[in-house]
Design a protein around this motif. Structure first.
Motif, short mmCIF file in Angstrom:
data_model
loop_
_atom_site.label_atom_id
_atom_site.label_comp_id
_atom_site.label_asym_id
_atom_site.label_seq_id
_atom_site.Cartn_x
_atom_site.Cartn_y
_atom_site.Cartn_z
N CYS A 1 -0.31 3.45 3.54
CA CYS A 1 0.08 3.02 4.89
C CYS A 1 1.35 2.17 4.86
N CYS B 1 -4.61 -0.20 -0.33
CA CYS B 1 -5.19 -1.37 0.32
C CYS B 1 -6.64 -1.07 0.72
N CYS C 1 -7.13 1.76 3.34
CA CYS C 1 -6.85 3.12 2.90
C CYS C 1 -7.83 3.55 1.81
N CYS D 1 0.83 -1.20 0.00
CA CYS D 1 0.00 0.00 0.00
C CYS D 1 0.87 1.25 0.00
ZN LIG Z 1 -3.03 1.11 3.20
#
Ligand SMILES: [Zn+2]
Ligand SMILES: [Zn+2]
Ligand SMILES: [Zn+2]
Ligand SMILES: [Zn+2]
Lengths: 130, 130
Positions: free
Chosen positions: B90, B122, B125, B87
């Motif tokens: 994050c 992801c 997020c 991701c």
């Molecule tokens: Zn993420």
DNA sequence: AAAATATCGCAACAATGTTGCGATTAAATA
DNA sequence: TATTTAATCGCAACATTGTTGCGATATTTT
């Protein structure tokens, strides 16, 4: 604006890429440049070339990072979804422009970039009966 | 012979993996261990765990390296041909055990290992309207 | 308990990449 | 062409990541 300039160092780096059929690491480029500029300068040139979509970065399974010229042939949107091959014997890394993986993703992921690297023996090393 | 031993440090590292749903870098493991052992020891434990096929290594597009527990479910031959998702928001890396790429290779290459990493957003997020 | 050896801690090193800043140089403008 | 301006450079200094050697420690076997 951020216009990018053509300096001697940048031209030299581009020539190195032009001559090479495989991807190159920072250190390999530095060796070929033969002290024409500082190593920090090479890092900054590589950053600019990547920003301008002239080269792309390839990070290998063993942690090594290499760069290769982009093939701008016939795509409008510039994206690097081709595979790379990393030879475990000669350590050369080549772009396989025609190898593109197909796959099915779970929902709720937004994929923006892919990195598909295969490793094993390249044609050269395979023929040299390793 | 090379019998591998169960030490306190190794057990602690395994517990850290057990608790984590995502892949971990050496530094992240070190932080969670809270000085229980030297950082060199962690490197050596990771090497051993990889040798014993208990964890596997994931190298990311940006050059970062992480490790994740292997899923030994129902394969006889132990191979890591699943995809990983990284991701960009994050920076978590997760195994996508069920995502396996299909592809067609040119002749004369012998593929032994593949590394398929996708990056983007992801589910977490993506839902946080980034 | 004693012996064998896998593992550890520490120090030292190597490779790779980043940052700040004053000096240099390419390119735009006068 | 001469001047301006801002992108680029070189250098030093630093950060991160990973490796190696070796004497000390801990685990396993005998
Ligand atoms: Zn993420
Ligand atoms: Zn080869
Ligand atoms: Zn490529
Ligand atoms: Zn995985």
């Amino acid at each position: 604006m951020k216009t990018t300039r053509n300096t001697t160092a940048k031209t030299a780096v581009l020539e190195v890429f032009e001559k090479s059929k495989t991807a190159l690491s920072h250190t390999e480029i530095q060796k070929q440049l033969n002290g024409i500029c500082d190593r920090v300068t090479i890092y900054r040139i590589l950053d600019r070339l990547m920003n301008d979509d002239i080269i792309h970065k390839i990070s290998n399974l063993d942690g090594t990072v290499k760069y290769a010229k982009c093939n701008h042939s016939h795509q409008r949107v510039h994206i690097h979804n081709h595979a790379h091959f990393s030879c475990e014997n000669c350590h050369e890394i080549t772009c396989l422009e025609n190898v593109k993986p197909s796959y099915i993703m779970p929902h709720n992921y937004k994929v923006k970039e892919i990195n598909f690297t295969l490793s094993g023996l390249c044609p050269n090393c395979l023929n040299s009966n390793i």
